[in-house]
Write an enzyme that holds these catalytic residues in place. Structure first.
Site, mmCIF file in Angstrom:
data_model
loop_
_atom_site.group_PDB
_atom_site.id
_atom_site.type_symbol
_atom_site.label_atom_id
_atom_site.label_comp_id
_atom_site.label_asym_id
_atom_site.label_seq_id
_atom_site.Cartn_x
_atom_site.Cartn_y
_atom_site.Cartn_z
ATOM 1 N N CYS A 93 49.940 49.696 -29.700
ATOM 2 C CA CYS A 93 49.628 48.971 -30.942
ATOM 3 C C CYS A 93 48.365 48.171 -30.675
ATOM 4 O O CYS A 93 47.418 48.697 -30.096
ATOM 5 C CB CYS A 93 50.810 48.111 -31.380
ATOM 6 N N ARG B 242 54.455 45.588 -30.871
ATOM 7 C CA ARG B 242 55.057 46.614 -31.731
ATOM 8 C C ARG B 242 55.361 47.874 -30.929
ATOM 9 O O ARG B 242 56.387 48.535 -31.152
ATOM 10 C CB ARG B 242 54.138 46.916 -32.913
#
Length: 437
Positions: A384, A389
């Site tokens: 990410c 994430r």
């Protein structure tokens, strides 16, 4: 009209493309926990998860959208099941009130299905690493629920630079963990082995400690000065991934985190708890170096048809409209990556979460990945902006038992700093996946 269906009748219809089977129990039961008196955990193969509690959530438009997305709609053959017949009848009534008629209820529910060893059940392979609120409450009360910790047990409230959040209220017994203790603030990569080992010592963690992490996502938005402080579950999965990389054998996440704990009416405390220091961590750090890859390996994966470098970012980041962060200038994506979806911005993961912020039903996550060509037979690294994430996506794959999975730690932050040697793409990518802004 017959309103129930027997286990034998339903078993004969499994795989029927005209049939939708709906599991209305809590997601923990669907994932594999033995709840509600069932002798085996898991769900009927092919069933979709739609906990009955969602029907009363109040957001009618969103609930109708979700039901339609899961194939629970008028004109289809729908079978509903809960723990037993009665709780499914209540849920079925809620569906009928939304115009979904012609539904039938599984007689005896999951209890009857699980009691017959000849009937199949599917479950999340590592479901015990995603624990539910009732499990934690029983452990904190001194009980011994399914998959209870065997030895030392530590609970951590995780966030990014916000000890005041912990001090104002946390789950009883929880210690505080700041992600900065595990990440280098200059590049957000994991700290070097000696620094990680020192952090683990200060947290009282040994390799054989059972560690349960959670975060708080109650409020906040991407324009805040430090938006990461309100992305608590992302912070928790980032810490979980690094702890697993370092060598902790049993690391778990509280599904839904702080918010779910509070929503279910459980107490908080304000006592600041200092961990009890321990001796040696017990194994060489990192014990599992393959969990995190760096720039050279990310480049190699792009050239390997049996590998996938997966972007877990918003669509606007993916096509280069925004970088996603106030401290990252360049926008775009790694050329040759695969988009694995994410959320609306760098601090949300709606594609991987349910309406109540719990983890989305794992077959739905796997189906989305499969559509994009992300499959467990490949070597997969998620990336990410800086690893948060990507860590949540890694954890979802880990729960599903995927073996060759990693996080590309440098992510877009590192890759974008050298566009001469690191190819960048902007605009609509090729492939089956399309996003929304």
């Amino acid at each position: 009209m017959k309103t129930t269906i027997s286990t034998a009748e339903l078993a004969d219809r499994l795989g029927d493309p005209a049939l939708t089977v709906v599991d209305v129990r809590p997601l923990a039961a669907y994932n594999g926990w033995r709840l509600g008196g069932t002798v085996r955990g898991g769900h009927i193969p092919g069933a979709v998860a739609f906990p009955a509690a969602w029907l009363g959530s109040g957001d009618d438009a969103e609930i109708d959208r979700l039901l339609d997305e899961k194939g629970v709609r008028a004109g289809r053959s729908v079978v509903v099941y809960g723990y037993d017949t009665d709780d499914a009848l209540d849920a079925e009534h809620g569906l009928r009130s939304r115009g979904i008629t012609g539904t039938r209820v599984l007689a005896g529910g999951a209890q009857a299905w699980a009691a017959d060893p000849a009937l199949p059940l599917d479950r999340l392979p590592n479901h015990d690493k995603l624990v539910h609120v009732d499990w934690l409450r029983e452990v904190l009360d001194g009980g011994r629920p399914e998959s209870a910790p065997e030895g030392r047990f530590l609970l951590f409230h995780v966030d990014f630079g916000a000890p005041d959040e912990y001090a104002e209220g946390h789950i009883p017994g929880a210690h505080y963990l700041d992600t900065d203790w595990l990440e280098d603030p200059t590049d957000r990569n994991r700290r070097p082995p000696n620094a990680l080992e020192a952090a683990l010592h200060g947290l009282g963690i040994t390799h054989d400690t059972t560690v349960l992490l959670y975060g708080r996502d109650t409020e906040g938005h991407a324009s805040e000065k430090r938006p990461g402080r309100r992305a608590g579950q992302l912070a928790a999965t980032r810490a979980l991934t690094i702890l697993r990389y370092a060598g902790v054998d049993d690391v778990r996440l509280l599904d839904g985190g702080y918010d779910r704990w509070v929503r279910d009416g459980n107490p908080l405390e304000t006592d600041v708890r200092d961990p009890e220091l321990v001796g040696a961590f017990g194994v060489t750090v990192p014990r599992r170096p393959e969990i995190i890859v760096d720039l050279a390996e990310a480049r190699r994966m792009l050239a390997d048809p049996a590998a996938a470098l997966v972007s877990v970012r918003s669509w606007r980041e993916q096509i280069g409209e925004v970088s996603g962060y106030d401290y990252i200038g360049p926008a775009g994506r790694i050329k040759g990556d695969v988009w694995g979806n994410g959320g609306t911005d760098a601090y949300h993961m709606q594609h991987y979460r349910n309406v109540d912020n719990t983890m989305r039903a794992y077959p739905e996550i796997a189906a989305g990945w499969r559509e994009a060509g992300i499959t467990p037979d490949k070597s997969v690294a998620f990336y990410c902006g800086t690893g948060w994430r990507a860590s949540e996506a890694w954890f979802c794959a880990y729960l599903q038992g995927w073996q060759r999975i990693a996080v590309y730690d440098g992510g877009w932050f590192e890759w974008s700093q050298d566009p001469v040697n690191n190819p960048i793409a902007i605009g609509q990518p090729d492939g089956p996946f399309r996003g929304v802004s």
